[in-house]
Design an enzyme around this catalytic site. Sequence first.
Site, PDB file in Angstrom:
ATOM      1  N   LYS A   1      28.796  15.875 -40.111  1.00  0.00           N
ATOM      2  CA  LYS A   1      28.585  16.207 -38.814  1.00  0.00           C
ATOM      3  C   LYS A   1      29.797  16.485 -38.204  1.00  0.00           C
ATOM      4  O   LYS A   1      30.780  15.542 -38.047  1.00  0.00           O
ATOM      5  CB  LYS A   1      27.772  15.433 -37.741  1.00  0.00           C
TER       6      LYS A   1
HETATM    7  C1  E4P Z   1      22.246  16.101 -32.231  1.00  0.00           C
HETATM    8  O1  E4P Z   1      22.414  15.845 -33.196  1.00  0.00           O
HETATM    9  C2  E4P Z   1      22.495  14.952 -31.164  1.00  0.00           C
HETATM   10  O2  E4P Z   1      22.652  13.723 -31.806  1.00  0.00           O
HETATM   11  C3  E4P Z   1      21.628  14.641 -29.814  1.00  0.00           C
HETATM   12  O3  E4P Z   1      20.531  15.495 -30.117  1.00  0.00           O
HETATM   13  C4  E4P Z   1      22.198  14.715 -28.587  1.00  0.00           C
HETATM   14  O4  E4P Z   1      21.316  14.555 -27.713  1.00  0.00           O
HETATM   15  P1  E4P Z   1      21.558  14.010 -26.245  1.00  0.00           P
HETATM   16  O5  E4P Z   1      21.895  15.215 -25.356  1.00  0.00           O
HETATM   17  O6  E4P Z   1      20.249  13.424 -25.543  1.00  0.00           O
HETATM   18  O7  E4P Z   1      22.811  12.936 -26.297  1.00  0.00           O
END
Ligand code: E4P
Length: 215
Positions: free
Chosen positions: A83
């Site tokens: 990522k």
């Molecule tokens: C995506 O891969 C992220 O981990 C996640 O969806 C972020 O979400 P949040 O805005 O609830 O932190």
Amino acid sequence: MKFFIDTAEVSEIKLALERGWVDGVTTNPTLIAKSGRPFIDVIKEIAKLTSGPVSAEVISLKADEMIKEGTELAKIANNIVVKVPMCEDGMIAVKKFTAMGIKTNVTLVFSVVQALLAAKAGASMVSPFVGRLDDIGSDGMGLIADIVQMYQNYDFKSEVLVASVRSPMHIQQAALIGADIATIPYKVMQQMTGHPLTTSGINSFLADWNKAQTK
Ligand code: E4P
């Protein structure tokens, strides 16, 4: 439509797996920190629990360091997806990972043009954050519809991964738009099973059944 679970909690992944809700897992530095466990240990354990893609995020912000870090992460298991945050250096890293055959998930995407750049760099998945856009009064699901359309226009192969999901409505809209994947917190997965008429229906069926037994 594929469901990923958005967590670094192994116990939640096990529960979701048992229910058939896991085609993959996404983590991020916040979720790993919340688990209170060492990053590599958690990722190793998660990658063994599922054969689906497991996103592990690089921390570095310089391309060469991202490449080094991501290359090590990819060695953990063959279902690791590196990522990478959306930024110029991130795009250098994604292009390199693509050439190396390492799968990538470009994260923190908030606009169509960012998604366009990520696809051009060869990202396997692109994560627009719908909840965080809604939080600032913008239209998270509108962005998903636009990115899906734009990828169709040019036949890009990157998958649209709906992230920052806050409610079942986000999933309903993502499915109707035709997004490839949604990454969902376990709590929202649970909310998706419910409907007030299901609850009252179960209760009245049971009440009628029990009444008949006592006759
Ligand atoms: C995506 O891969 C992220 O981990 C996640 O969806 C972020 O979400 P949040 O805005 O609830 O932190």
